[in-house]
Enzyme design. Structure first.
Site, PDB file in Angstrom:
ATOM      1  N   HIS A 217       0.814  -1.215   0.000  1.00  0.00           N
ATOM      2  CA  HIS A 217       0.000   0.000   0.000  1.00  0.00           C
ATOM      3  C   HIS A 217       0.849   1.267   0.000  1.00  0.00           C
ATOM      4  O   HIS A 217       0.681   2.107  -0.882  1.00  0.00           O
ATOM      5  CB  HIS A 217      -1.009   0.004   1.143  1.00  0.00           C
ATOM      6  CG  HIS A 217      -1.803   1.257   1.160  1.00  0.00           C
ATOM      7  ND1 HIS A 217      -2.689   1.580   0.160  1.00  0.00           N
ATOM      8  CD2 HIS A 217      -1.782   2.317   1.992  1.00  0.00           C
ATOM      9  CE1 HIS A 217      -3.194   2.768   0.398  1.00  0.00           C
ATOM     10  NE2 HIS A 217      -2.658   3.248   1.500  1.00  0.00           N
ATOM     11  N   TYR A 221       2.143   5.247  -2.529  1.00  0.00           N
ATOM     12  CA  TYR A 221       2.468   6.624  -2.160  1.00  0.00           C
ATOM     13  C   TYR A 221       3.919   6.952  -2.455  1.00  0.00           C
ATOM     14  O   TYR A 221       4.277   8.105  -2.677  1.00  0.00           O
ATOM     15  CB  TYR A 221       2.077   6.888  -0.696  1.00  0.00           C
ATOM     16  CG  TYR A 221       0.582   6.890  -0.606  1.00  0.00           C
ATOM     17  CD1 TYR A 221      -0.126   8.050  -0.910  1.00  0.00           C
ATOM     18  CD2 TYR A 221      -0.133   5.733  -0.367  1.00  0.00           C
ATOM     19  CE1 TYR A 221      -1.501   8.050  -0.930  1.00  0.00           C
ATOM     20  CE2 TYR A 221      -1.511   5.714  -0.389  1.00  0.00           C
ATOM     21  CZ  TYR A 221      -2.190   6.881  -0.672  1.00  0.00           C
ATOM     22  OH  TYR A 221      -3.544   6.876  -0.717  1.00  0.00           O
ATOM     23  N   HIS A 368      -7.888   0.686 -12.388  1.00  0.00           N
ATOM     24  CA  HIS A 368      -7.615   1.686 -11.352  1.00  0.00           C
ATOM     25  C   HIS A 368      -6.123   2.029 -11.279  1.00  0.00           C
ATOM     26  O   HIS A 368      -5.747   3.190 -11.318  1.00  0.00           O
ATOM     27  CB  HIS A 368      -8.094   1.178  -9.994  1.00  0.00           C
ATOM     28  CG  HIS A 368      -7.595   2.000  -8.851  1.00  0.00           C
ATOM     29  ND1 HIS A 368      -8.022   3.284  -8.628  1.00  0.00           N
ATOM     30  CD2 HIS A 368      -6.669   1.742  -7.907  1.00  0.00           C
ATOM     31  CE1 HIS A 368      -7.394   3.771  -7.576  1.00  0.00           C
ATOM     32  NE2 HIS A 368      -6.561   2.854  -7.121  1.00  0.00           N
ATOM     33  N   PHE A 369      -5.260   1.026 -11.202  1.00  0.00           N
ATOM     34  CA  PHE A 369      -3.859   1.426 -11.036  1.00  0.00           C
ATOM     35  C   PHE A 369      -3.196   1.823 -12.347  1.00  0.00           C
ATOM     36  O   PHE A 369      -2.127   2.422 -12.333  1.00  0.00           O
ATOM     37  CB  PHE A 369      -3.048   0.431 -10.203  1.00  0.00           C
ATOM     38  CG  PHE A 369      -2.870  -0.929 -10.760  1.00  0.00           C
ATOM     39  CD1 PHE A 369      -3.483  -2.002 -10.168  1.00  0.00           C
ATOM     40  CD2 PHE A 369      -2.061  -1.136 -11.863  1.00  0.00           C
ATOM     41  CE1 PHE A 369      -3.320  -3.271 -10.682  1.00  0.00           C
ATOM     42  CE2 PHE A 369      -1.889  -2.394 -12.372  1.00  0.00           C
ATOM     43  CZ  PHE A 369      -2.524  -3.468 -11.786  1.00  0.00           C
ATOM     44  N   HIS A 370      -3.882   1.559 -13.459  1.00  0.00           N
ATOM     45  CA  HIS A 370      -3.363   2.177 -14.683  1.00  0.00           C
ATOM     46  C   HIS A 370      -3.731   3.660 -14.741  1.00  0.00           C
ATOM     47  O   HIS A 370      -3.105   4.419 -15.471  1.00  0.00           O
ATOM     48  CB  HIS A 370      -3.841   1.419 -15.922  1.00  0.00           C
ATOM     49  CG  HIS A 370      -2.996   0.203 -16.198  1.00  0.00           C
ATOM     50  ND1 HIS A 370      -3.258  -1.031 -15.657  1.00  0.00           N
ATOM     51  CD2 HIS A 370      -1.855   0.051 -16.923  1.00  0.00           C
ATOM     52  CE1 HIS A 370      -2.331  -1.896 -16.039  1.00  0.00           C
ATOM     53  NE2 HIS A 370      -1.461  -1.264 -16.801  1.00  0.00           N
ATOM     54  N   ARG A 433      -9.038 -10.071 -13.263  1.00  0.00           N
ATOM     55  CA  ARG A 433      -7.747  -9.522 -13.658  1.00  0.00           C
ATOM     56  C   ARG A 433      -6.746 -10.665 -13.782  1.00  0.00           C
ATOM     57  O   ARG A 433      -7.058 -11.801 -13.437  1.00  0.00           O
ATOM     58  CB  ARG A 433      -7.261  -8.513 -12.618  1.00  0.00           C
ATOM     59  CG  ARG A 433      -6.842  -9.157 -11.314  1.00  0.00           C
ATOM     60  CD  ARG A 433      -6.520  -8.159 -10.228  1.00  0.00           C
ATOM     61  NE  ARG A 433      -5.189  -7.594 -10.384  1.00  0.00           N
ATOM     62  CZ  ARG A 433      -4.484  -7.048  -9.380  1.00  0.00           C
ATOM     63  NH1 ARG A 433      -4.994  -6.997  -8.161  1.00  0.00           N
ATOM     64  NH2 ARG A 433      -3.297  -6.533  -9.580  1.00  0.00           N
ATOM     65  N   ARG A 434      -5.552 -10.376 -14.286  1.00  0.00           N
ATOM     66  CA  ARG A 434      -4.433 -11.318 -14.303  1.00  0.00           C
ATOM     67  C   ARG A 434      -4.832 -12.685 -14.861  1.00  0.00           C
ATOM     68  O   ARG A 434      -4.491 -13.724 -14.312  1.00  0.00           O
ATOM     69  CB  ARG A 434      -3.898 -11.543 -12.885  1.00  0.00           C
ATOM     70  CG  ARG A 434      -3.388 -10.303 -12.265  1.00  0.00           C
ATOM     71  CD  ARG A 434      -2.950 -10.560 -10.844  1.00  0.00           C
ATOM     72  NE  ARG A 434      -1.771  -9.781 -10.531  1.00  0.00           N
ATOM     73  CZ  ARG A 434      -1.083  -9.898  -9.423  1.00  0.00           C
ATOM     74  NH1 ARG A 434      -1.442 -10.762  -8.517  1.00  0.00           N
ATOM     75  NH2 ARG A 434      -0.024  -9.162  -9.227  1.00  0.00           N
TER      76      ARG A 434
END
Ligand code: CU
Lengths: 543, 156
Positions: A217, A221, A368-370, A433-434
């Site tokens: 996590h 950041y 989301h993380f793309h 995913r994956r």
């Protein structure tokens, strides 16, 4: 221009990050083709093998090397030439990290480590893969020590003057990285390496997952903070404005250190062995990072508006028009910032306790993380390249390269909108995913997902073309652009801004609070995991 | 520390939203019982196939329109593979893994959970619409991960 020796250190990091970016991008392109059913891979290359390469090279290597290169350049710019010991330690870190990267890449390409970058036990890679990761992490620690050392020497030589904002943020970013990677190092050194070598037979899966997400996590950041550094410190200078408030900028970084660390359970919301009360407690802590995020958003738009009004903009939104949209150094990070609005909203959904059940492990998460790391962070990093590379090589950003940079940014934004948009939608329908190409024996639902996966391939193709363009621009800026002088833009603080409270530089206090929060968030559930642990698991190689 | 008035308004409205979100999530979780699957029961993963009830995985009727599915997740399938219930039935899934970590997801429902070796995962769901429901693995578990799925039929 900074000292040549510092420029070389920074360029070394940037070079590795670009090579990783290029190989990772090829893997990404091929994946979208395979997933949509357009091609099958030749030479018995596996889809999951590519996925591992893509994840490791982009999420871990590209980001970390780029960040270190950027931070070294900025530290040298704002605190002055690196002292000898910090520079030497930095090179040592670079060598270790590059060795680790090479080793990991080789073992992934040999198909000995097809465990994805999250390497969940009890899937068991070659011990060399984990040893390679340790080199990357320990090398990055050396860089952290070297930056803190520089900071410490600078502070003591300047009789405790307020440190430059950029360097303060760099030190804070590395503090966050160090605290986060302790979890990764613990699981890799104490669990994965002895187990994969065969010194112990079994591994405790839940503990390894918890330690991984303790790292996983804040890792997010660690990617974001350097982008924020560009937004807080660099962007005001580029748009001809001033930093809104030095104190608030520092405060937001303190809050990021405190609130982004003690929360990993929201990645484990759907798994057994952790009580829902503790999950909820960590959900609450997770939500706290919204506070510094909102502070950052406010500061940025305050900077834009004041800069615009100084240029004579009128009306409520007139300042938007006078922003330097045609300057890629502004345009690329700005697109990143705008994308962060939906990206952040998606993050709140993901972390929302039971809402996670709808999207967990679906393509929504990938989408989301793309949007976060691959758009917000990557676009900001690209924007940094356009002035940092010429700055370090003593060349200039030509108008033609600026224009190509704008095109690159538009392509990236469009490609990501298509790819990530399709991922978000089909993820809500439940597409996992994956997962390689599949229709689950022609199940009607899974068949309906395929058009979205084709859209992902279309987006992926545009993204790949954008990477090729970026590689060309970077190469041109490093080797071909006309010689000249560009500046490292470092913003100044608004004259009437309040002075910075000394407490913000009290590292012992912040690291202490951070440690306390971690202990509060993890001690009880972690103790429970150890006390009520099931028998461990042997390793499996299912690829 | 001095904070600009507009920023104070912005941060306060943010804090209010944050509190509101957490309140909604918290009430849903603790007052209405919408908790994510967090079963605490452990099992020896290597002996799962000989440990009751997983020594006899299957699908049993336990009440009026109520069923229990005791399932094993293993690379790259679930056992049992054929299940059928009438519309309106509630199914209690009880799942464990014999090898690596798997996922357990039924698209277009809220059934979604991790299957970690060493632990038993539980979730219940009431199927109100007829159809062939896909149960798929959504956590990478190896080369055949993309074929790991079974179906549950809900009859009209
Ligand atoms: Cu599986």
């Amino acid at each position: 221009m900074i000292d040549k020796r510092d420029a070389h250190l920074s360029l070394a990091f940037l070079t590795v990050s670009f090579i990783a970016l290029f190989i990772g991008a090829i893997a990404g392109l091929l994946q979208t083709f395979v997933r949509s059913g357009a091609i099958e891979l030749p030479f018995s290359i596996g889809y999951y093998q590519l996925l591992t390469a893509h994840g490791v090279l982009l999420a871990l290597i590209f980001t970390t090397f780029f960040i270190l290169g950027f931070l070294y350049a900025g530290i040298s710019k704002t605190m002055g030439t690196l002292y000898d010991v910090p520079r030497r330690t930095g090179w040592l870190g670079f060598v270790m990290m590059t060795f680790g990267t090479g080793l990991a890449t080789v073992f992934i390409l040999l198909n000995k480590a097809t465990v994805l970058y999250t390497f969940y036990a009890p899937l068991q890679a070659s011990p060399w893969f984990y040893i390679a990761l340790v080199h990357v992490v320990v090398g990055s620690w050396l860089c952290a020590f070297s930056m803190w050392n520089q900071y410490y020497i600078w502070k003591s030589r300047t009789k405790n003057k307020l440190s430059p904002l950029f360097s303060y943020m760099a030190a804070m970013t590395m503090a966050l990285w160090f605290v986060a990677t302790l979890g990764l190092a613990a699981t890799v050194l104490l669990q994965f390496i002895p187990w994969s070598i065969g010194w112990v037979d079994k591994i405790d899966i839940l503990i390894s997952r918890t330690l991984f997400w303790y790292f996983g996590h804040p890792l997010v950041y660690f990617w974001l903070l350097p982008a924020y550094m560009c937004w807080y410190v660099v962007i005001p200078k580029i748009i001809g404005g001033k930093i809104f408030s030095d104190a608030l900028a520092r405060l937001s970084f303190v809050l990021f250190l405190l609130f982004s660390i003690p929360v990993g359970f929201h990645h484990q919301l759907l798994e057994p062995g952790i009580s829902h009360t503790w999950k909820f407690f960590q959900v609450v802590l997770t939500f706290m990072v919204i506070v510094p995020s909102l502070m950052t958003a406010f500061s940025m738009f305050a900077v834009f508006e004041t800069a615009g009004r100084k240029k004579g903009a009128r009306g409520l939104f007139g300042w938007i028009k006078v922003l330097p949209w045609k300057d890629v150094r502004f345009f690329a990070p700005m697109m990143g910032m705008l994308i962060f609005i939906p990206a952040g909203a998606g993050g709140i959904i993901n972390a929302s306790h039971q809402l996670n059940q709808v999207i967990h492990n679906t393509l929504w998460v990938t989408g989301h993380f793309h949007l976060t790391v691959a758009s917000t962070v990557a676009l900001t990093f690209f924007g940094i390249c356009y002035w940092l590379i010429p700055y370090l090589t003593g060349r200039t950003l030509t108008p033609r390269m600026n224009k190509l940079g704008i095109i690159q940014t538009i392509m990236w934004t469009a490609g990501m909108a298509i790819m990530s948009g399709a991922m978000h939608i089909v993820g809500l329908f439940g597409a996992p995913r994956r997962t390689s190409y599949t229709t689950y024996a022609d199940h009607s639902q899974a068949v309906d997902w395929i058009p979205y996966q084709v859209a992902m391939a279309v987006g992926g193709t545009i993204l790949f073309l954008a990477i090729i363009l970026l590689m060309y621009i970077a190469w041109f800026l490093a080797f071909k652009a006309p010689k000249g002088v560009v500046d490292f833009p470092v913003g100044e603080v608004e004259e009437n801004a309040v002075s910075t409270p000394v407490i913000l530089e009290n590292w012992k206090l912040w690291v202490g609070i951070c440690a306390a929060l971690i202990l509060i968030a993890y001690t009880v559930p972690f103790w429970h995991m150890i006390e009520h642990a099931p028998p461990g698991s042997p390793g499996y190689k299912f690829w | 520390m001095h904070i600009h008035r507009y920023e104070k308004i912005w941060l306060w409205s943010g804090a209010v939203c944050l509190t509101l979100f957490l309140l909604i999530v918290g009430v849903s979780a603790f007052a209405m019982g919408n908790q994510p699957p967090s079963h605490m029961e452990t099992i020896d993963p290597e002996k799962a196939v000989t440990t009751p009830p997983f020594d006899n995985p299957g699908f049993t009727k336990v009440g009026e329109k109520e069923y229990e599915a005791v399932m094993l997740a293993q690379a790259f399938t679930y056992t049992p593979s054929k299940m059928s219930v009438p519309k309106g039935s509630t199914v209690h899934f009880k799942v464990t893994s014999t090898d690596v970590v798997h996922g357990f997801e039924i698209p277009s429902t809220n059934v979604n959970m991790m299957i970690t070796p060493g632990y038993v995962s539980e979730i219940s769901y009431t199927f109100t619409k007829p159809g062939k429901y896909l149960i798929l693995c959504n956590e990478y578990c190896g080369a055949g991960h993309q074929v790991m799925a079974v179906t549950l039929e809900v009859t009209a």
